[in-house]
Design a protein around this motif. Structure first.
Motif, mmCIF file in Angstrom:
data_model
loop_
_atom_site.group_PDB
_atom_site.id
_atom_site.type_symbol
_atom_site.label_atom_id
_atom_site.label_comp_id
_atom_site.label_asym_id
_atom_site.label_seq_id
_atom_site.Cartn_x
_atom_site.Cartn_y
_atom_site.Cartn_z
ATOM 1 N N UNK A 140 0.861 -1.183 0.000
ATOM 2 C CA UNK A 140 0.000 0.000 0.000
ATOM 3 C C UNK A 140 0.899 1.234 0.000
ATOM 4 N N UNK A 141 1.033 1.932 -1.130
ATOM 5 C CA UNK A 141 1.969 3.055 -1.214
ATOM 6 C C UNK A 141 1.669 4.165 -0.208
ATOM 7 N N UNK A 142 0.390 4.416 0.041
ATOM 8 C CA UNK A 142 0.019 5.499 0.948
ATOM 9 C C UNK A 142 0.446 5.235 2.391
ATOM 10 N N UNK A 143 0.626 3.978 2.747
ATOM 11 C CA UNK A 143 0.958 3.616 4.126
ATOM 12 C C UNK A 143 2.425 3.265 4.298
ATOM 13 N N UNK A 144 3.215 3.464 3.260
ATOM 14 C CA UNK A 144 4.599 3.007 3.293
ATOM 15 C C UNK A 144 5.397 3.580 4.454
ATOM 16 N N UNK A 145 5.260 4.863 4.706
ATOM 17 C CA UNK A 145 6.059 5.500 5.753
ATOM 18 C C UNK A 145 5.249 5.839 7.002
ATOM 19 N N UNK A 146 4.054 5.340 7.078
ATOM 20 C CA UNK A 146 3.204 5.592 8.234
ATOM 21 C C UNK A 146 3.448 4.541 9.310
ATOM 22 N N UNK A 147 3.197 4.925 10.546
ATOM 23 C CA UNK A 147 3.300 3.984 11.657
ATOM 24 C C UNK A 147 1.939 3.354 11.895
ATOM 25 N N UNK A 148 1.908 2.074 12.238
ATOM 26 C CA UNK A 148 0.614 1.459 12.536
ATOM 27 C C UNK A 148 0.015 2.063 13.803
#
Length: 61
Positions: free
Chosen positions: A45-53
């Motif tokens: 999921x490109x949009x969540x690549x650098x996001x923290x869970x």
């Protein structure tokens, strides 16, 4: 190239210092391909690549 579960699973268990029974190892080897595929989908999921869970707990006051 998909890694061979019969090689990867025992290596991961050894690296973690775990010694499950032969039956448990066989179950882990059997389930490894599906689990590995699911993990890859999480990173796809490109949009969540650098996001923290949202499951990370920070005890900051």
């Amino acid at each position: 190239m998909t890694p061979d579960p019969t090689t990867v699973v025992p290596a991961l268990l050894a690296a973690a210092g775990l010694t499950p029974s032969a039956e448990e190892i066989a179950l882990m080897i059997a389930g490894y391909p599906a689990l590995s595929e699911s993990i890859e989908k999480l990173y796809a999921v490109p949009e969540a690549r650098y996001e923290e869970p949202g499951l990370i707990f920070r005890a900051e006051v």
